[in-house]
Design a protein around this motif. Structure first.
Motif, PDB file in Angstrom:
ATOM      1  N   SER A 203      -1.536  16.067  -2.180  1.00  0.00           N
ATOM      2  CA  SER A 203      -2.039  15.065  -1.453  1.00  0.00           C
ATOM      3  C   SER A 203      -1.065  13.485  -0.877  1.00  0.00           C
ATOM      4  CB  SER A 203      -2.840  14.489  -2.189  1.00  0.00           C
ATOM      5  OG  SER A 203      -4.286  15.595  -2.125  1.00  0.00           O
ATOM      6  N   ALA A 204      -0.703  13.887  -2.672  1.00  0.00           N
ATOM      7  CA  ALA A 204       0.747  12.680  -2.933  1.00  0.00           C
ATOM      8  C   ALA A 204       2.118  12.595  -1.797  1.00  0.00           C
ATOM      9  CB  ALA A 204       1.559  13.017  -4.690  1.00  0.00           C
ATOM     10  N   LEU A 205       2.409  13.786  -1.438  1.00  0.00           N
ATOM     11  CA  LEU A 205       3.545  13.847  -0.912  1.00  0.00           C
ATOM     12  C   LEU A 205       2.551  12.690   1.074  1.00  0.00           C
ATOM     13  CD1 LEU A 205       5.796  14.341   1.119  1.00  0.00           C
ATOM     14  CD2 LEU A 205       5.130  16.262   1.280  1.00  0.00           C
ATOM     15  N   THR A 206       1.511  12.660   0.902  1.00  0.00           N
ATOM     16  CA  THR A 206       0.561  12.712   2.430  1.00  0.00           C
ATOM     17  C   THR A 206       0.803  11.327   1.913  1.00  0.00           C
ATOM     18  OG1 THR A 206      -0.262  14.583   2.508  1.00  0.00           O
ATOM     19  CG2 THR A 206      -0.855  12.669   3.956  1.00  0.00           C
ATOM     20  N   ARG A 207       0.189  10.486   0.915  1.00  0.00           N
ATOM     21  CA  ARG A 207       0.082   8.925   0.499  1.00  0.00           C
ATOM     22  C   ARG A 207       0.683   8.205   0.857  1.00  0.00           C
ATOM     23  NH1 ARG A 207      -3.766  10.311  -3.135  1.00  0.00           N
ATOM     24  NH2 ARG A 207      -1.800  10.124  -5.131  1.00  0.00           N
ATOM     25  N   LYS A 208       2.387   9.107   0.244  1.00  0.00           N
ATOM     26  CA  LYS A 208       3.576   8.440   0.736  1.00  0.00           C
ATOM     27  C   LYS A 208       4.396   8.157   2.166  1.00  0.00           C
ATOM     28  CE  LYS A 208       5.764   8.973  -3.903  1.00  0.00           C
ATOM     29  NZ  LYS A 208       5.378   7.215  -4.434  1.00  0.00           N
ATOM     30  N   LEU A 209       3.559   9.153   2.675  1.00  0.00           N
ATOM     31  CA  LEU A 209       3.913   9.144   3.963  1.00  0.00           C
ATOM     32  C   LEU A 209       3.451   7.878   4.931  1.00  0.00           C
ATOM     33  CD1 LEU A 209       4.081  12.968   4.770  1.00  0.00           C
ATOM     34  CD2 LEU A 209       6.019  11.858   4.913  1.00  0.00           C
ATOM     35  N   VAL A 210       1.844   7.919   4.180  1.00  0.00           N
ATOM     36  CA  VAL A 210       0.726   6.947   5.303  1.00  0.00           C
ATOM     37  C   VAL A 210       1.776   4.965   5.191  1.00  0.00           C
ATOM     38  CG1 VAL A 210      -1.939   6.153   5.134  1.00  0.00           C
ATOM     39  CG2 VAL A 210      -1.328   8.648   5.133  1.00  0.00           C
ATOM     40  N   GLN A 211       1.430   5.975   3.199  1.00  0.00           N
ATOM     41  CA  GLN A 211       2.098   4.076   2.987  1.00  0.00           C
ATOM     42  C   GLN A 211       3.272   3.655   3.948  1.00  0.00           C
ATOM     43  OE1 GLN A 211       2.041   4.858  -1.669  1.00  0.00           O
ATOM     44  NE2 GLN A 211      -0.298   4.427  -1.302  1.00  0.00           N
ATOM     45  N   ALA A 212       4.310   4.721   3.481  1.00  0.00           N
ATOM     46  CA  ALA A 212       5.618   4.041   4.465  1.00  0.00           C
ATOM     47  C   ALA A 212       5.495   4.009   6.209  1.00  0.00           C
ATOM     48  CB  ALA A 212       6.190   5.392   4.094  1.00  0.00           C
ATOM     49  N   HIS A 213       4.597   4.131   6.243  1.00  0.00           N
ATOM     50  CA  HIS A 213       4.043   4.096   8.100  1.00  0.00           C
ATOM     51  C   HIS A 213       2.836   3.722   8.355  1.00  0.00           C
ATOM     52  CE1 HIS A 213       7.758   6.388   8.721  1.00  0.00           C
ATOM     53  NE2 HIS A 213       7.457   7.052   8.055  1.00  0.00           N
TER      54      HIS A 213
ATOM     55  N   LEU B 195       8.616  10.927  11.173  1.00  0.00           N
ATOM     56  CA  LEU B 195       8.709  11.245   9.846  1.00  0.00           C
ATOM     57  C   LEU B 195       9.988  12.495   8.850  1.00  0.00           C
ATOM     58  CD1 LEU B 195       4.760  11.936   9.546  1.00  0.00           C
ATOM     59  CD2 LEU B 195       5.707  10.017   8.786  1.00  0.00           C
ATOM     60  N   ASP B 196       9.952  12.195   8.086  1.00  0.00           N
ATOM     61  CA  ASP B 196      11.416  13.079   7.615  1.00  0.00           C
ATOM     62  C   ASP B 196      11.040  13.437   5.862  1.00  0.00           C
ATOM     63  OD1 ASP B 196      13.640  13.997   6.216  1.00  0.00           O
ATOM     64  OD2 ASP B 196      14.711  12.522   7.847  1.00  0.00           O
ATOM     65  N   LEU B 197      10.570  14.637   5.800  1.00  0.00           N
ATOM     66  CA  LEU B 197      10.187  14.807   4.794  1.00  0.00           C
ATOM     67  C   LEU B 197      11.027  14.786   3.776  1.00  0.00           C
ATOM     68  CD1 LEU B 197       7.706  18.160   5.887  1.00  0.00           C
ATOM     69  CD2 LEU B 197       6.793  15.608   5.028  1.00  0.00           C
ATOM     70  N   THR B 198      12.178  15.798   4.045  1.00  0.00           N
ATOM     71  CA  THR B 198      13.604  15.649   3.361  1.00  0.00           C
ATOM     72  C   THR B 198      13.922  14.227   2.538  1.00  0.00           C
ATOM     73  OG1 THR B 198      14.903  17.761   3.773  1.00  0.00           O
ATOM     74  CG2 THR B 198      16.349  16.027   2.964  1.00  0.00           C
ATOM     75  N   GLU B 199      13.870  12.894   4.148  1.00  0.00           N
ATOM     76  CA  GLU B 199      14.125  11.547   2.529  1.00  0.00           C
ATOM     77  C   GLU B 199      12.822  11.185   1.961  1.00  0.00           C
ATOM     78  OE1 GLU B 199      17.818  11.350   3.426  1.00  0.00           O
ATOM     79  OE2 GLU B 199      16.358   9.517   3.000  1.00  0.00           O
ATOM     80  N   THR B 200      11.400  10.928   2.121  1.00  0.00           N
ATOM     81  CA  THR B 200       9.744  11.074   1.305  1.00  0.00           C
ATOM     82  C   THR B 200      10.726  11.334   0.252  1.00  0.00           C
ATOM     83  OG1 THR B 200       8.535  10.650   3.829  1.00  0.00           O
ATOM     84  CG2 THR B 200       7.782  10.722   1.894  1.00  0.00           C
ATOM     85  N   ILE B 201      10.422  12.893   0.216  1.00  0.00           N
ATOM     86  CA  ILE B 201      10.773  13.773  -0.924  1.00  0.00           C
ATOM     87  C   ILE B 201      11.605  13.031  -1.720  1.00  0.00           C
ATOM     88  CG2 ILE B 201      10.626  16.158  -2.195  1.00  0.00           C
ATOM     89  CD1 ILE B 201       9.321  17.339   0.268  1.00  0.00           C
ATOM     90  N   ALA B 202      13.143  13.066  -1.810  1.00  0.00           N
ATOM     91  CA  ALA B 202      14.294  12.796  -2.269  1.00  0.00           C
ATOM     92  C   ALA B 202      14.109  11.346  -2.872  1.00  0.00           C
ATOM     93  CB  ALA B 202      15.637  13.017  -1.343  1.00  0.00           C
ATOM     94  N   THR B 203      13.149  10.822  -2.270  1.00  0.00           N
ATOM     95  CA  THR B 203      13.314   8.960  -2.421  1.00  0.00           C
ATOM     96  C   THR B 203      12.394   8.964  -3.479  1.00  0.00           C
ATOM     97  OG1 THR B 203      13.688   8.400   0.056  1.00  0.00           O
ATOM     98  CG2 THR B 203      12.490   6.869  -1.372  1.00  0.00           C
ATOM     99  N   ALA B 204      11.159  10.131  -3.335  1.00  0.00           N
ATOM    100  CA  ALA B 204      10.512   9.999  -5.091  1.00  0.00           C
ATOM    101  C   ALA B 204      11.451  10.272  -5.667  1.00  0.00           C
ATOM    102  CB  ALA B 204       9.302  10.558  -3.889  1.00  0.00           C
ATOM    103  N   ALA B 205      11.581  11.898  -6.041  1.00  0.00           N
ATOM    104  CA  ALA B 205      12.239  12.142  -6.852  1.00  0.00           C
ATOM    105  C   ALA B 205      13.577  11.322  -8.197  1.00  0.00           C
ATOM    106  CB  ALA B 205      13.205  13.162  -6.335  1.00  0.00           C
TER     107      ALA B 205
END
Lengths: 326, 185
Positions: free
Chosen positions: B36-46, B143-153
């Protein structure tokens, strides 16, 4: 070199098409003014302006499809689309309706006019009338003509012709097909959708995938067989103990190897179908066809197409261009 | 009519059976919170994704990766994702089923959704409009899961980016966005 006209259902697909080598991209607004009015697809006014700027900066053109037939009393929606396409900097609009063509010629005389395949203009007299009366500069020919018929048309007209070379294949004369209406009450001509998703339902029933349109079962695909689009023209029906495809098998058009013949027939532009498809499809198909038109222009052998896996039926046909009716 | 033989691509990778079994005992609540946290980041960024989805953003779509021991119930508007066992599937408006690799390839623009449907790698049931809208909105978002996860880390981002690139090479799963036409086959 023949012009390569490529589809874009989203801004991301437009950028993918430009980067893959499209000479022109066609797209539409997110409403019933265009014949690919699917959920989640198409462009807002701002997205179109940005897409045009992106394409122009890289030497590509943008054509806006406003190719449905306006409903009586709702014409302002189509008129606004025309004005907004011109404001966004579109290089041409693709139109089908006579009234809309007349409106464009009168109110937007500098906006280049292409005749949509939806107008089903399939002979020189019809095409010359559109050219003389409304200043149409290019005609997208219906997918029911042979290469010889296209050559005969080009000998008697003074406007450019554009033909489909790849993608989903309408087997009827577009603009006159109402099959979808019988099952759903909606059609590409009036609502911009053939087999609207709101009326489509799939169900895994034992080993089969059943596809229903408006409650009617139109396919039962056995396990492991390619699934087709849920269109009535490619449905598989049983009658008098015989089961088969009445109009056409679920296959897609791939006319790569006919490009030299189409060039000799006087065709100016080659069109790829698929505004409802992803940027992955757009990038791969456009890149393949850009290589093919470059090879044709250089007089070199055409590259072998390897695109069938992207297509309905996962097999390709040359359609009516080299048709032998059963 | 001339029909050419079908050109097939290599089969999509499936998660190794052992890995799938190892994931079975995972507690679902933390999985749901993380996704859910990952999806929230994706929706907020897009944010354009929700606009494209329109009313379909309220639908409950069951994402069913058939090689994982659980399915995921997702509602785009709230960015809520709930992991659930297949013997206790919650009510949903639509279901999309197929190997995890098909979902990741479609999400990253490596494979075309219609082609995955033609080849029967993906099957859909229920609200077809909601499924199409979701597919189109995700495709446009690039979308780019690697970039989203890496940025959040944060400071761990560069290491995570390298680890995910390595995981992508080993597993054959598409874990990053297709960037240029050269990325496609």
């Amino acid at each position: 070199m023949m012009e390569l006209v490529c589809p874009a259902g989203t801004p991301a697909a437009l950028r993918a098409a430009v980067e893959a080598g499209a000479h022109a991209i066609y797209c539409g607004f997110a409403d019933e003014t265009n014949a690919r009015n699917f959920p989640g697809l198409n462009f807002s006014r701002e997205e179109l302006a940005e897409g045009v700027a992106f394409a122009h900066a890289r030497g590509a053109k943008v054509l806006v499809a406003i190719n449905t037939f306006p409903r009586a009393g709702a014409e302002p929606l189509w008129h606004r689309a025309l004005a907004d396409a011109e404001t966004a900097g579109a290089d041409a609009v693709i139109l089908a309706d006579l009234g809309l063509l007349a409106h464009t010629a009168e109110h937007h005389p500098n906006l280049r006019r292409h005749l949509s395949v939806q107008a089903a203009a399939a002979n020189p007299d019809a095409i010359n009338l559109y050219a003389q009366a409304f200043g149409v500069r290019r005609v997208v020919l219906p997918r029911v003509l042979s290469v010889q018929e296209i050559a005969a048309i080009n000998r008697e007209i003074d406007v450019e012709t554009e033909v489909f070379v790849f993608g989903g294949l309408c087997v009827m004369a577009e603009g006159r097909c109402s099959l979808s209406s019988y099952a759903t009450g909606r059609s590409p001509n009036m609502n911009g959708v053939c087999s609207p998703a709101s009326h489509v339902a799939y169900a895994e029933e034992g080993p089969e995938l059943a596809a229903r349109l408006g409650g009617f079962t139109i396919h039962r695909t056995p396990k492991g067989a390619p699934a087709p689009y849920p269109t009535l023209c490619k449905g598989c029906f049983t009658s008098a103990e015989q089961t088969g495809h009445i109009f056409e098998d679920p296959v897609s058009l791939d006319a790569t190897q006919l490009i030299p013949a189409l060039a000799r027939a006087g065709v100016s532009a080659l069109k790829i179908e698929g505004r409802q498809r992803s940027r992955a499809y757009v990038a791969q198909v456009v890149r393949s066809f850009r290589a093919a038109v470059e090879a044709q222009a250089a007089g070199q052998p055409l590259p072998e197409s390897a695109l069938a896996r992207l297509t309905e039926g996962q097999a390709a046909t040359t359609g009516a261009y080299a048709k032998t009716w059963r | 009519m001339q029909t050419a033989p079908p050109h097939t691509r290599p089969a999509l990778p499936h998660l190794p059976w052992l890995l799938s079994r190892a994931a079975a005992p995972l507690p679902l609540a933390p999985v749901s919170v993380m996704l859910s946290a990952l999806t929230r980041k994706l929706v907020q960024a897009h944010p354009a994704m929700l606009r494209r989805l329109g009313p379909h953003a309220d639908r409950h779509v069951l994402i069913d990766p058939t090689d994982l021991p659980f399915a995921l119930l997702m509602q785009p508007r709230t960015a809520q994702v709930r992991a659930c066992r297949r013997n206790r599937l919650p009510a949903h408006d639509a279901r999309i089923a197929g190997p995890l690799s098909a979902f990741l390839a479609m999400l990253h623009g490596a494979e075309d959704g219609d082609a995955l449907f033609f080849s029967r790698d993906l099957t859909i049931e229920g609200d077809t409009e909601a499924v199409l809208a979701l597919r189109n909105a995700i495709d446009d978002a690039e979308l780019d899961l690697t970039e989203t996860i890496a940025t959040a880390a944060g400071p761990m981002g560069p290491g995570l980016r390298r680890a995910l690139a390595r995981a992508e090479r080993i597993s054959g799963l598409a874990l990053h966005r297709m960037e240029t036409t050269g990325d496609w086959p």
